[in-house]
Design a protein around this motif. Sequence first.
Motif, PDB file in Angstrom:
ATOM      1  N   MET A  43      33.677  41.458  36.740  1.00  0.00           N
ATOM      2  CA  MET A  43      33.283  42.634  35.967  1.00  0.00           C
ATOM      3  C   MET A  43      32.082  42.368  35.075  1.00  0.00           C
ATOM      4  O   MET A  43      31.400  43.285  34.637  1.00  0.00           O
ATOM      5  CB  MET A  43      34.441  43.152  35.101  1.00  0.00           C
ATOM      6  N   MET A  87      36.323  34.757  42.658  1.00  0.00           N
ATOM      7  CA  MET A  87      37.192  35.882  42.336  1.00  0.00           C
ATOM      8  C   MET A  87      36.934  37.057  43.270  1.00  0.00           C
ATOM      9  O   MET A  87      35.794  37.492  43.442  1.00  0.00           O
ATOM     10  CB  MET A  87      36.968  36.321  40.890  1.00  0.00           C
ATOM     11  N   TRP A 163      42.720  43.002  28.966  1.00  0.00           N
ATOM     12  CA  TRP A 163      41.636  42.135  29.427  1.00  0.00           C
ATOM     13  C   TRP A 163      40.306  42.567  28.838  1.00  0.00           C
ATOM     14  O   TRP A 163      39.995  43.738  28.776  1.00  0.00           O
ATOM     15  CB  TRP A 163      41.528  42.105  30.946  1.00  0.00           C
ATOM     16  N   VAL A 207      42.762  45.863  35.809  1.00  0.00           N
ATOM     17  CA  VAL A 207      42.440  46.229  34.431  1.00  0.00           C
ATOM     18  C   VAL A 207      41.986  47.687  34.383  1.00  0.00           C
ATOM     19  O   VAL A 207      41.194  48.120  35.219  1.00  0.00           O
ATOM     20  CB  VAL A 207      41.315  45.339  33.863  1.00  0.00           C
ATOM     21  N   THR A 229      39.470  45.005  39.008  1.00  0.00           N
ATOM     22  CA  THR A 229      40.554  44.118  39.417  1.00  0.00           C
ATOM     23  C   THR A 229      40.018  42.748  39.788  1.00  0.00           C
ATOM     24  O   THR A 229      38.868  42.603  40.185  1.00  0.00           O
ATOM     25  CB  THR A 229      41.373  44.668  40.621  1.00  0.00           C
ATOM     26  N   GLY A 230      40.840  41.737  39.662  1.00  0.00           N
ATOM     27  CA  GLY A 230      40.404  40.389  39.986  1.00  0.00           C
ATOM     28  C   GLY A 230      41.536  39.544  40.525  1.00  0.00           C
ATOM     29  O   GLY A 230      42.644  39.541  39.992  1.00  0.00           O
TER      30      GLY A 230
HETATM   31  N1  SER Z   1      38.372  40.970  34.657  1.00  0.00           N
HETATM   32  C1  SER Z   1      39.714  40.765  35.038  1.00  0.00           C
HETATM   33  C2  SER Z   1      40.090  39.299  35.118  1.00  0.00           C
HETATM   34  O1  SER Z   1      39.236  38.461  35.079  1.00  0.00           O
HETATM   35  C3  SER Z   1      39.973  41.416  36.364  1.00  0.00           C
HETATM   36  O2  SER Z   1      38.991  41.081  37.258  1.00  0.00           O
HETATM   37  O3  SER Z   1      41.240  38.994  35.223  1.00  0.00           O
END
Ligand code: SER
Length: 592
Positions: A43, A87, A163, A207, A229-230
């Motif tokens: 992100m 990621m 987050w 998130v 999301t990650g």
């Molecule tokens: N930014 C969030 C994380 O790093 C979702 O990608 O977990």
Amino acid sequence: MITSKELRQKYIEFFKSKGHTQIPSASLIPENDPSVLFTTAGMHPLVPFLSGEKHPGGKRLVNVQKCVRTGDIDGVGNQWHLSFFEMLGNWSLGDYGRREALKWSFEFLTAVQYLGIGREKIAVSVFAGDDDAPFDEESYNIWLELGMPEERIYRYSKKENWWGPAGETGPCGPDSEMFYITDKEPCGKNCQPRCDCGKYVEIWNDVFMEYNKVNDGEYEPLSQKNIDTGMGLERMIAVLNGFNDDYQELLKPVVAKIEELSRKKYGKNYEVTRSMRVIADHIRAATFIMGDDSGVAPSNVDQGYVVRKLMRRAIRHGRLIGINQRFASVVARVVIQTMENVYVELNRNGMKVLSLIDEEEEKFLRTLQQGLKIFRKQVKKIDNKKISGKLAFDLFQTYGFPFEVISELAGEQSFSVDEDEFQKEFEKHQKLSRSASVGKFKGGLGDHSSKTIEYHTATHLLHRALRDVLGEHVEQRGSNITRERLRFDFSHGAKLADDEIRKVEEIVNQKIKDRLDVKQKEMSVEEAEKQDAIGIFRDKYGKRVKIYSIGNYSKEICGGPHVNNTSELGYFKIIKEESCSAGVRRIKAVLQ
Ligand code: SER
């Protein structure tokens, strides 16, 4: 067994089938955002777009992002902790909401043609609510509808289920996390996802980025509601394949090389295994940081300092497991070989990386030798067989002697080291350097303050003016903006003469006086090239890009944001011109 290659493909394919555009991994070195040293999540490069800028790829994006997290380098060595990782992420920029995000996450995890994880192996958590934001009832209900039993939906506070922001300020929000329930015995009656005993492994984080944290710690609603999301690739690979650590697949050839060099086996002895993990992780992270197109060489500041720390720790652990020759670049070569298909920049920059690593290793070995002499001399003066924490810290600070080296050397001569005092000195120093850097890490485009936006537009004018004065060989090599100044690195072989600097300033100030409109247009990369736009073309935003033009003067590929008219900028002044690295100059400038 599922490989990383297959997982990346499945993930991208799945989200493409749900209308997402694939975007490339952004640089590890954040551009125009001094609030953090590295890109820590997918992100992070998307902050302007989470805050309302239009992304050329549309409102649904998916990618695999290279990330570095340095908050706990010393913690690397256990099963799961990595400083570099990949990621997998998907985003909605003001488009779909919680329902689609959670439904798709669950589908991807459980559908047989994707990951096929049994539904009973998954637990989730949602945000419990506090003074800043309410209980996430919507997510709770969606999970129930998806068939998640009530007792496997945990409600946690901000500490677990919130987050961001990536820096001090910026987009953030409540999240819903997904956990894999392993076959391990629960640690007790109250065993649950947050207890960290290893029974539950976090595998995905959705998130709901709908808040903006501002400078005084308040949360404001963002102009649009986003999804971020990650999923950590290495972690997921381990879970899906039943591995007991992160070193069994992508890092396996790297570990095999370390086994060969040290003539020791991975997984037999805890200390040896730990050292091998440190070497594998650290050299991989350092290789990626140096091998980025905006790569950074080892140094004593900022990202360069992190690279140095990673390298030195790896080399030191090499000695601990009996590797006595120069070895770091041999290991780095394996990292490059295993990853260059996915991250082509490693191939482009590989030779440079290997020679930087060799240089750094030599430098460190010389430092160690020199430090050893000082150590022996100082030790002779001590008559109580006790090395003070102050002397130990001095050796650490000046000669880069890790504490373990000092205590090992001391041990050889039956000396002891005052570890408590060393720790105190260390913490004192940490506090000092942290307060010195607070000013530096404030601001950044993450907070969209009007000053940083002005500097961003001024950077475009400067870039164009430098090409006019020095020639078209000038290309951006880095950019960093705070509320106080802009910093611009560019390719040029010589120091700028005074009259060249004056000329550049004059041009920029003329363009400010001309009150030029700043306009934005989207187009294909080919079209942008045809129009002679400048900027970083290489794989940054995907196939479509945004071009910002300033009157007829500058045309540059960029994500934005920018001011509407140059008359907003004030008086432009270059305050410093210096060398940055071989063939690269650095300018710092202010708007007064
Ligand atoms: N930014 C969030 C994380 O790093 C979702 O990608 O977990």
